[in-house]
Design a protein around this motif. Sequence first.
Motif, mmCIF file in Angstrom:
data_model
loop_
_atom_site.group_PDB
_atom_site.id
_atom_site.type_symbol
_atom_site.label_atom_id
_atom_site.label_comp_id
_atom_site.label_asym_id
_atom_site.label_seq_id
_atom_site.Cartn_x
_atom_site.Cartn_y
_atom_site.Cartn_z
ATOM 1 N N TYR A 41 69.792 22.086 -39.970
ATOM 2 C CA TYR A 41 70.495 21.748 -38.736
ATOM 3 C C TYR A 41 71.098 22.995 -38.105
ATOM 4 O O TYR A 41 71.551 23.898 -38.800
ATOM 5 C CB TYR A 41 71.601 20.725 -38.998
ATOM 6 N N PRO A 44 74.352 21.787 -32.196
ATOM 7 C CA PRO A 44 73.765 20.727 -31.364
ATOM 8 C C PRO A 44 73.430 21.191 -29.939
ATOM 9 O O PRO A 44 74.113 22.049 -29.381
ATOM 10 C CB PRO A 44 74.848 19.654 -31.335
ATOM 11 N N PRO A 75 71.687 16.317 -33.149
ATOM 12 C CA PRO A 75 71.063 16.138 -34.468
ATOM 13 C C PRO A 75 71.500 14.866 -35.198
ATOM 14 O O PRO A 75 70.764 14.343 -36.025
ATOM 15 C CB PRO A 75 71.490 17.372 -35.260
ATOM 16 N N ALA A 104 65.597 12.556 -34.308
ATOM 17 C CA ALA A 104 66.726 13.378 -34.759
ATOM 18 C C ALA A 104 67.111 13.061 -36.205
ATOM 19 O O ALA A 104 67.201 13.957 -37.041
ATOM 20 C CB ALA A 104 67.933 13.163 -33.840
ATOM 21 N N ARG A 107 64.159 13.897 -38.527
ATOM 22 C CA ARG A 107 63.630 15.247 -38.316
ATOM 23 C C ARG A 107 62.104 15.290 -38.243
ATOM 24 O O ARG A 107 61.456 16.167 -38.788
ATOM 25 C CB ARG A 107 64.141 16.202 -39.419
ATOM 26 N N LYS A 151 65.852 25.758 -36.336
ATOM 27 C CA LYS A 151 66.916 24.811 -36.656
ATOM 28 C C LYS A 151 66.885 23.612 -35.723
ATOM 29 O O LYS A 151 66.634 23.735 -34.527
ATOM 30 C CB LYS A 151 68.277 25.498 -36.587
ATOM 31 N N MET A 152 67.163 22.468 -36.301
ATOM 32 C CA MET A 152 67.180 21.201 -35.559
ATOM 33 C C MET A 152 68.450 21.121 -34.718
ATOM 34 O O MET A 152 69.559 21.164 -35.256
ATOM 35 C CB MET A 152 67.150 20.069 -36.591
#
Length: 181
Positions: A41, A44, A75, A104, A107, A151-152
Amino acid sequence: MRKPALVALVVAILVAPVTRIATAQTPAPAIPETMPFDIPYGVPIGLVDAQTAIAASVAEAKKHNWKMAITVVGPAGDVVAHATMDGTQYASIPISQSKARTAALFRRPSKAFADAVNGANGTPSPATLSILALNQGAASEGGFPIVRDGKMIGAIGASGGIATQDGATAKAGLAAIPGAN
């Protein structure tokens, strides 16, 4: 009449042990060492990037005269921005949110769940739907994770057309976010 039945019985007796041996020697599928879809993560997605994605999605939909609902989430699956184009069916609003939330929280693209349920990559797995029900998720094309610098940071979802139209609309928004893939 007795002779064909006797031959069938002898064949069955001879084949059965071979079948059991072949079944017993089939190795179990390997358990992967790495977890699939293990994207770390990041910070955001912000409102400006979310609105940029929505504007690009709307432009793609207008190009084809599609009426769409588009949602961008962080996320954790919480809505950052949403737009509903004029004339979009009302059911598409929560569906776009579900597709984004699914992408989200898990993932991975929401289509991965549609593929699992329908058996696109092997045996169908309808039980997958129970996992999605816990999170108000969606097993349909049109939801994509937003990944920046590995990264998410969020996800985007679109709904209003058929699955491929929803997917194309959401992908256009994803492509418009600077540095996202």
